[in-house]
Design a protein around this motif. Sequence first.
Motif: not given
Length: 466
Positions: A152-163
């Motif tokens: 769950f964290f990793s999936i959310a991180g794919l978008v959260g890490a966008l610049p």
Amino acid sequence: MATLDNFIAQFASFVWGIPLIILLIGGGFYLLVISKFLPFRFLIHAVQVLRGKYDNPDDPGEISHFQALATALAATVGMGNIAGVAVAIAIGGPGAIFWMWISAVIGMATKFFTCTLAVMYRGKDSEGQLQGGPMYFIVEGLGKKWKALAVFFSIAGLVGALPVFNVNQLTQAINYIVLAPNGVPLGFGTDLIIGLILVGLTSVVIFGGLDRISKTVGKLVPTMVLLYFVSVIIILAVNIEQVPHYFSLIFTDAFQANNFKGDSFLGGMLGGLIILGIRRGAFSNEAGIGTSPMAHGAAKTNEPVREGLVAMLGPAIDTLIVCTLTALAILVTGVWQSTEESGVSLTAAAFDQAIPFFGHYLLMLCIAIFSISSLFSYSYYGTKCLSFLIGADKKHYYNYFYILSILIGATTSLSMMINLIDGFFALMAIPTMISTLILAPRVLKEAKSYFARMKAKNTVRLKVED
């Protein structure tokens, strides 16, 4: 686009509800108390670690303590400090800064725990390389049965890490400071050209991997902080008579919410102001979100507590120092009341008023360094998330998605981009904070052991010297 913008705004407001505030701020305060205010008791030791006093090149990991902090700060000391603070003041007034401070003080404890765990429970990716971050300390610390939380964290991180927010505000800054004053017509075409230039710059660095990223930002971060610090000190010196008034107004307005223009929360303006300050604080220093542990988890060290101590300096540098300087610059110049500008344009107006002719160009240079260094760091976070989900041999595919998002960020609205990142930061915070609170007793045990060893070594050293 208006419908999509509204949907993303509602999504961000929904996830930033009472449960998340309790988890993020209440959980952080709990960590601060059970550690007996450890972040503040060992600040000097943390600085010594950062300066390399305890570095050992043979320790496992990829980068030094300083490079790990620089990589994390490159992502946090960025547009959140220039544009994010301006957004907070434009909507909430001076009082929003107080609640950003509260989130930072509590965030220092949160950063200590999450980044200590990132080294305590490093896992190996599919290529056998040591990795750190919430997804790894969830699986390694809590066990395989908790893997769904890590996913769950990793999936959310794919978008959260966008610049996208950083790119959006850099584009706005270039338009407002450079292009518009020189008569260049603004529109989708100019925004797209800016986006394409940023794609080129970012590609050169991020496709070189963590080593190139850490070395690049390790040089950029100290420079950008110093340049920005000197610039704001000049603004405050020019308006020195206004500084005491506005500094005190930050405290009084924090509980009166006289300048709050946003949506109420729990039926009141004060509740809305608190939420605004905490959201902007979380965006600024990212404590409890889970991004920084991914950078600090790569540090060369056998002592998890040392990395936690270095990491806790992040919110102090980021929010208590840099954000406060930005806020005072905006407040003392009066532009927060005399203009309808928001985001980076508001900060630019403050620089332009205090330092005529040169101020906005000086800010443009700071913004460029802030934003571009952030672009480099965030890509590393996204590749780590994808690596955990589908394998390290495929992590480079994220960079293509990341590059595409730069073009999206450059050509869309500020509200859409900031709400998008706010929403996914909230989703990332849920697994990060839940796992950290469960594993907190193990961090305290490790810290007790570490400081006992340090005390014993110092005792032996003193006896030898005698």
